[in-house]
Scaffold this motif. Structure first.
Motif, mmCIF file in Angstrom:
data_model
loop_
_atom_site.group_PDB
_atom_site.id
_atom_site.type_symbol
_atom_site.label_atom_id
_atom_site.label_comp_id
_atom_site.label_asym_id
_atom_site.label_seq_id
_atom_site.Cartn_x
_atom_site.Cartn_y
_atom_site.Cartn_z
ATOM 1 N N ALA A 1 0.077 7.557 -1.189
ATOM 2 C CA ALA A 1 0.097 8.240 0.106
ATOM 3 C C ALA A 1 1.143 9.348 0.137
ATOM 4 O O ALA A 1 1.021 10.302 0.920
ATOM 5 C CB ALA A 1 0.356 7.230 1.220
ATOM 6 N N ALA A 2 2.183 9.237 -0.695
ATOM 7 C CA ALA A 2 3.219 10.262 -0.733
ATOM 8 C C ALA A 2 2.788 11.506 -1.506
ATOM 9 O O ALA A 2 3.498 12.514 -1.483
ATOM 10 C CB ALA A 2 4.497 9.686 -1.352
ATOM 11 N N ILE A 3 1.655 11.451 -2.195
ATOM 12 C CA ILE A 3 1.160 12.605 -2.957
ATOM 13 C C ILE A 3 0.293 13.459 -2.031
ATOM 14 O O ILE A 3 -0.735 12.995 -1.542
ATOM 15 C CB ILE A 3 0.337 12.152 -4.175
ATOM 16 N N PRO A 4 0.664 14.688 -1.739
ATOM 17 C CA PRO A 4 -0.151 15.530 -0.861
ATOM 18 C C PRO A 4 -1.528 15.792 -1.465
ATOM 19 O O PRO A 4 -1.661 16.031 -2.672
ATOM 20 C CB PRO A 4 0.663 16.828 -0.751
ATOM 21 N N ALA A 5 -2.534 15.736 -0.631
ATOM 22 C CA ALA A 5 -3.884 16.018 -1.105
ATOM 23 C C ALA A 5 -4.009 17.463 -1.596
ATOM 24 O O ALA A 5 -4.849 17.766 -2.446
ATOM 25 C CB ALA A 5 -4.889 15.741 0.011
ATOM 26 N N VAL B 1 -2.299 -3.501 -5.091
ATOM 27 C CA VAL B 1 -2.796 -2.437 -4.216
ATOM 28 C C VAL B 1 -1.765 -2.091 -3.150
ATOM 29 O O VAL B 1 -1.483 -0.912 -2.884
ATOM 30 C CB VAL B 1 -4.129 -2.851 -3.570
ATOM 31 N N LEU B 2 -1.179 -3.094 -2.514
ATOM 32 C CA LEU B 2 -0.190 -2.852 -1.464
ATOM 33 C C LEU B 2 1.031 -2.116 -2.000
ATOM 34 O O LEU B 2 1.644 -1.313 -1.280
ATOM 35 C CB LEU B 2 0.233 -4.177 -0.836
ATOM 36 N N LEU B 3 1.406 -2.362 -3.243
ATOM 37 C CA LEU B 3 2.558 -1.684 -3.824
ATOM 38 C C LEU B 3 2.234 -0.264 -4.263
ATOM 39 O O LEU B 3 3.135 0.590 -4.327
ATOM 40 C CB LEU B 3 3.085 -2.485 -5.013
ATOM 41 N N MET B 4 0.974 0.003 -4.561
ATOM 42 C CA MET B 4 0.597 1.331 -5.033
ATOM 43 C C MET B 4 0.227 2.277 -3.904
ATOM 44 O O MET B 4 0.326 3.500 -4.065
ATOM 45 C CB MET B 4 -0.575 1.206 -6.018
ATOM 46 N N VAL B 5 -0.182 1.746 -2.766
ATOM 47 C CA VAL B 5 -0.605 2.604 -1.656
ATOM 48 C C VAL B 5 0.505 3.556 -1.197
ATOM 49 O O VAL B 5 0.253 4.751 -1.019
ATOM 50 C CB VAL B 5 -1.124 1.748 -0.483
ATOM 51 N N PRO B 6 1.761 3.109 -0.978
ATOM 52 C CA PRO B 6 2.791 4.073 -0.552
ATOM 53 C C PRO B 6 3.018 5.202 -1.546
ATOM 54 O O PRO B 6 3.240 6.352 -1.140
ATOM 55 C CB PRO B 6 4.044 3.193 -0.407
ATOM 56 N N ALA B 7 2.975 4.903 -2.838
ATOM 57 C CA ALA B 7 3.187 5.956 -3.837
ATOM 58 C C ALA B 7 2.063 6.977 -3.810
ATOM 59 O O ALA B 7 2.299 8.187 -3.927
ATOM 60 C CB ALA B 7 3.312 5.334 -5.229
ATOM 61 N N VAL C 1 -1.843 14.832 -13.010
ATOM 62 C CA VAL C 1 -1.202 15.100 -11.718
ATOM 63 C C VAL C 1 -0.954 13.810 -10.941
ATOM 64 O O VAL C 1 0.179 13.476 -10.592
ATOM 65 C CB VAL C 1 -2.051 16.076 -10.872
ATOM 66 N N VAL C 2 -2.036 13.069 -10.664
ATOM 67 C CA VAL C 2 -1.919 11.903 -9.779
ATOM 68 C C VAL C 2 -1.133 10.779 -10.444
ATOM 69 O O VAL C 2 -0.195 10.220 -9.855
ATOM 70 C CB VAL C 2 -3.320 11.422 -9.352
ATOM 71 N N LEU C 3 -1.499 10.425 -11.668
ATOM 72 C CA LEU C 3 -0.820 9.311 -12.332
ATOM 73 C C LEU C 3 0.677 9.554 -12.535
ATOM 74 O O LEU C 3 1.491 8.664 -12.259
ATOM 75 C CB LEU C 3 -1.502 9.006 -13.669
ATOM 76 N N PRO C 4 1.108 10.737 -13.022
ATOM 77 C CA PRO C 4 2.560 10.948 -13.144
ATOM 78 C C PRO C 4 3.293 10.882 -11.804
ATOM 79 O O PRO C 4 4.411 10.353 -11.737
ATOM 80 C CB PRO C 4 2.655 12.353 -13.764
ATOM 81 N N MET C 5 2.675 11.398 -10.742
ATOM 82 C CA MET C 5 3.340 11.370 -9.443
ATOM 83 C C MET C 5 3.313 9.972 -8.822
ATOM 84 O O MET C 5 4.178 9.636 -8.001
ATOM 85 C CB MET C 5 2.672 12.370 -8.502
ATOM 86 N N ALA C 6 2.352 9.153 -9.243
ATOM 87 C CA ALA C 6 2.269 7.780 -8.733
ATOM 88 C C ALA C 6 2.989 6.788 -9.621
ATOM 89 O O ALA C 6 2.841 5.572 -9.432
ATOM 90 C CB ALA C 6 0.797 7.381 -8.581
ATOM 91 N N PHE D 1 -5.616 0.655 -8.999
ATOM 92 C CA PHE D 1 -5.418 2.095 -8.796
ATOM 93 C C PHE D 1 -6.596 2.750 -8.080
ATOM 94 O O PHE D 1 -6.389 3.442 -7.075
ATOM 95 C CB PHE D 1 -5.144 2.776 -10.141
ATOM 96 N N PRO D 2 -7.841 2.598 -8.554
ATOM 97 C CA PRO D 2 -8.938 3.235 -7.820
ATOM 98 C C PRO D 2 -9.109 2.679 -6.402
ATOM 99 O O PRO D 2 -9.482 3.423 -5.480
ATOM 100 C CB PRO D 2 -10.174 2.942 -8.682
#
Length: 315
Positions: free
Chosen positions: A203-207, A195-201, A227-232, A114-115
């Motif tokens: 990246a879909a979260i707006p900064a 990491v490859l599976l988590m990057v798209p999720a 915020v980040v973990l629930p959306m990811a 995740f990090p």
């Protein structure tokens, strides 16, 4: 429509594409367009069909016991192989070791992935992103067996780690052929996949979402947790499912870094097929492994919903 300039030349690649389109129209006329989807998934259906046939053959073998006098499978079906696997303390220990190893590997891999994925998505420096990508993809150019051999050299009694420890007066430690070594090797192997599976999720979260949370008084820890973990969550679930199933069925890392004393269920199946020639018991263990993986996937879909993996989970 605007007029075509007099000096316009029809590009060669356009002519080639028109020719390919005309050829495709002859081979597969437009009236067959409703069947195009089925045509495209035909190879996948054939592959699934071959897998189903293989499972049927394994199921048939699992119901036949080995005749130790002739080393031939019995003619009659029975559940003796399953009863032997479930009654054996050895196989129950191996199964528990496999399940625990898959759970530990999944937890540690997600905690590290995740990090890494977050830094890869949120960094604004191109050279940092390139360095992270190179570090991420480099293990894919090295096979799993080669990587395991590398850890044998690094973590051995005379390896680099023990040599470094000896320089500061620490006695050599046994870093290989134990359970922590197997978990370490599996986490190192699974990390790029997660990491490859988590990057798209991520990246879909707006900064701007994190900025808004910070403007409302949330620190980085609360922003990450609420915020980040629930959306990811789709990326986390997908990565966890892939890592868990791959870890549960892994063969090379337990065999090499475990030294034969930390076998997983895949190693036990290998032993039955190629060492004791008991294909019936090996098939029974293989079916039990398939069942365990299917139950794991079913539980994930039951708890989180199958749509969660496609960024559309339950609300």
């Amino acid at each position: 429509m605007p007029e075509t300039p007099a000096d316009f030349r029809y590009p060669l690649r356009w002519r080639l594409m028109d020719g390919i389109e005309a050829l495709a129209d002859r081979i597969w006329p437009r009236r067959l367009a409703p069947w195009t989807g089925w045509l495209l998934i035909t190879p996948a259906l054939l592959l699934v069909g071959l897998l189903v046939l293989g499972l049927i053959q394994i199921a048939d073998s699992s119901l036949r016991t080995l005749d130790t006098a002739t080393f031939l499978p019995s003619e009659d079906w029975s559940l003796a192989n399953f009863e032997k696997a479930l009654a054996s303390r050895v196989y129950l220990t191996v199964a528990w070791r496999s399940l625990l190893g898959a759970a530990l590997t999944t937890f540690l891999t997600l905690a590290l992935a995740f990090p890494y994925a977050y830094a890869l998505v949120r960094t604004r420096r191109p050279w940092v992103r390139k360095a992270l990508l190179i570090t991420l993809f480099l293990p894919f150019f090295i096979g799993q067996v080669v990587r395991a051999y590398g850890w044998l050299i690094i973590l051995g009694n005379s390896g680099m780690v023990n040599e470094a420890l000896s320089l500061v007066g620490v006695a050599p430690m046994r870093l290989l052929f134990n359970y922590p070594a197997v978990i370490f090797g599996m986490v190192q192997y699974m990390l790029p996949f997660a990491v490859l599976l988590m990057v798209p999720a991520l990246a879909a979260i707006p900064a701007e979402t994190e900025t808004a949370a910070g403007s409302l008084g949330a620190n980085w820890l609360r922003t990450t947790w609420h915020v980040v973990l629930p959306m990811a969550k789709p990326g986390l679930i997908g990565a966890g499912l892939v890592v868990a199933t791959l870890s549960l069925t892994d063969f090379a890392v337990p065999a090499m870094l475990g030294g034969g004393s930390q076998d997983f269920i895949a190693n036990a199946i290998y032993d039955q097929f190629f060492r004791t020639a008991d294909q019936g018991l090996g098939s029974a263990l293989a079916l039990m492994l398939v069942a365990a993986g299917s139950v794991l996937v079913g539980l994930v879909f039951l708890v989180f919903g199958a749509g969660t993996l496609s960024m559309g989970g339950r609300r």
